[in-house]
Design an enzyme around this catalytic site. Structure first.
Site, PDB file in Angstrom:
ATOM      1  N   HIS A 110       2.728  12.171  -7.031  1.00 35.21           N
ATOM      2  CA  HIS A 110       1.287  12.030  -7.230  1.00 35.21           C
ATOM      3  C   HIS A 110       0.860  10.567  -7.195  1.00 35.21           C
ATOM      4  O   HIS A 110       1.693   9.663  -7.278  1.00 35.21           O
ATOM      5  CB  HIS A 110       0.876  12.625  -8.584  1.00 35.21           C
ATOM      6  CG  HIS A 110       1.654  12.078  -9.750  1.00 35.21           C
ATOM      7  ND1 HIS A 110       2.610  12.788 -10.421  1.00 35.21           N
ATOM      8  CD2 HIS A 110       1.629  10.861 -10.351  1.00 35.21           C
ATOM      9  CE1 HIS A 110       3.132  12.035 -11.390  1.00 35.21           C
ATOM     10  NE2 HIS A 110       2.553  10.871 -11.364  1.00 35.21           N
ATOM     11  N   GLU A 116      -3.082  12.208 -10.908  1.00 32.15           N
ATOM     12  CA  GLU A 116      -2.946  12.214 -12.371  1.00 32.15           C
ATOM     13  C   GLU A 116      -3.976  11.277 -12.993  1.00 32.15           C
ATOM     14  O   GLU A 116      -4.290  10.231 -12.433  1.00 32.15           O
ATOM     15  CB  GLU A 116      -1.527  11.743 -12.746  1.00 32.15           C
ATOM     16  CG  GLU A 116      -1.268  11.630 -14.238  1.00 32.15           C
ATOM     17  CD  GLU A 116       0.101  11.031 -14.558  1.00 32.15           C
ATOM     18  OE1 GLU A 116       1.028  11.149 -13.729  1.00 32.15           O
ATOM     19  OE2 GLU A 116       0.240  10.415 -15.634  1.00 32.15           O
ATOM     20  N   GLU A 127      -3.758   3.799   1.527  1.00 32.92           N
ATOM     21  CA  GLU A 127      -4.070   3.958   2.945  1.00 32.92           C
ATOM     22  C   GLU A 127      -4.229   5.447   3.256  1.00 32.92           C
ATOM     23  O   GLU A 127      -3.317   6.234   3.013  1.00 32.92           O
ATOM     24  CB  GLU A 127      -2.942   3.379   3.817  1.00 32.92           C
ATOM     25  CG  GLU A 127      -3.182   3.599   5.309  1.00 32.92           C
ATOM     26  CD  GLU A 127      -2.017   3.151   6.194  1.00 32.92           C
ATOM     27  OE1 GLU A 127      -0.957   2.802   5.660  1.00 32.92           O
ATOM     28  OE2 GLU A 127      -2.187   3.166   7.430  1.00 32.92           O
ATOM     29  N   HIS A 183       0.822  -1.209   0.000  1.00 30.82           N
ATOM     30  CA  HIS A 183       0.000   0.000   0.000  1.00 30.82           C
ATOM     31  C   HIS A 183       0.855   1.257   0.000  1.00 30.82           C
ATOM     32  O   HIS A 183       2.064   1.190   0.168  1.00 30.82           O
ATOM     33  CB  HIS A 183      -0.949   0.018   1.212  1.00 30.82           C
ATOM     34  CG  HIS A 183      -0.268   0.112   2.547  1.00 30.82           C
ATOM     35  ND1 HIS A 183      -0.020  -0.976   3.351  1.00 30.82           N
ATOM     36  CD2 HIS A 183       0.222   1.168   3.232  1.00 30.82           C
ATOM     37  CE1 HIS A 183       0.582  -0.591   4.461  1.00 30.82           C
ATOM     38  NE2 HIS A 183       0.756   0.719   4.418  1.00 30.82           N
TER      39      HIS A 183
END
Lengths: 139, 139
Positions: free
Chosen positions: A83, A131, A64, A13
């Site tokens: 990003h 994005e 998360e 994650h």
């Protein structure tokens, strides 16, 4: 390096901090359609961790969201982290959808400044940059 | 919200900036074992984007390392972005392996401060925080 055998690592994650979990879920869950796959409240530490994934990616890399209950100040983004990127079948259609959901558009669909792919950027509720891009075609 | 149909979003990649691509690949590719699935040099913009994924996750969420060729200053991490997290079958063994590879240990394996899971943290070559954790057991 080492003579030891390399363990089997997997990307589990990515964690970002948000100031208001409900507001953040309004974007990631309600607008983007991610599912909350696990959420844990830590009374002692006064924070909540919410793990989200898209359908079909639920055993893959999760996002998360960490919400510290008592945090009042905005978080500092710095420039080390760039990003999150979402792939969509149709970039222009996806940006239209997000605009209709009142998501703030940072960069409308345009060709990459030094490349050929079309990309766009939006902001989540905490000003994290997201994005949007279409799948790569060809090789 | 909107009456428009929600597009099919998927989490494509996460981008972080690194000051020296070879040094960053020394960690993510050579030590962790990720594969470079795509790398593009943008001569005009003087930057390189390198996309990495673990075996078995190559059509899933990638890690994008962006190297700006002329960047001399360290990047600011801020506190908005938390960490990348890797799942491993054996946390202690994986931390031993990373230590043997001279990876800097930030937090040796320990129980979460307010939870029950065992976690550890290391630093990549750019001081990005990388969490290590074992798979969740049970439900």
């Amino acid at each position: 390096m080492t003579q030891q055998t390399r363990p089997q690592f997997r990307l589990d994650h990515v964690m970002i901090r948000v100031r208001d979990l409900d507001r953040a879920l309004g974007f990631y869950r309600d607008i983007l359609g991610m599912k909350v796959v696990r959420q844990v409240e830590y009374e002692g530490g006064r924070f909540t961790n919410s793990f989200l994934a898209f359908d079909g990616q639920q055993d893959q890399t999760a996002l998360e969201l960490t919400w510290n209950w008592d945090r009042d100040m905005p978080y500092e983004s710095g420039d080390a982290w760039g990003h999150l990127a979402l792939v969509v079948p149709n970039l222009v259609g996806a940006m239209d959808y997000l605009a209709a959901c009142d998501v703030r558009i940072k960069t409308p669909p345009r060709q990459m400044a030094h490349g050929s792919r079309m990309i766009g950027f939006v902001l989540d509720a905490d000003d994290h940059l997201v994005e949007l891009v279409e799948p790569l075609t060809g090789a």
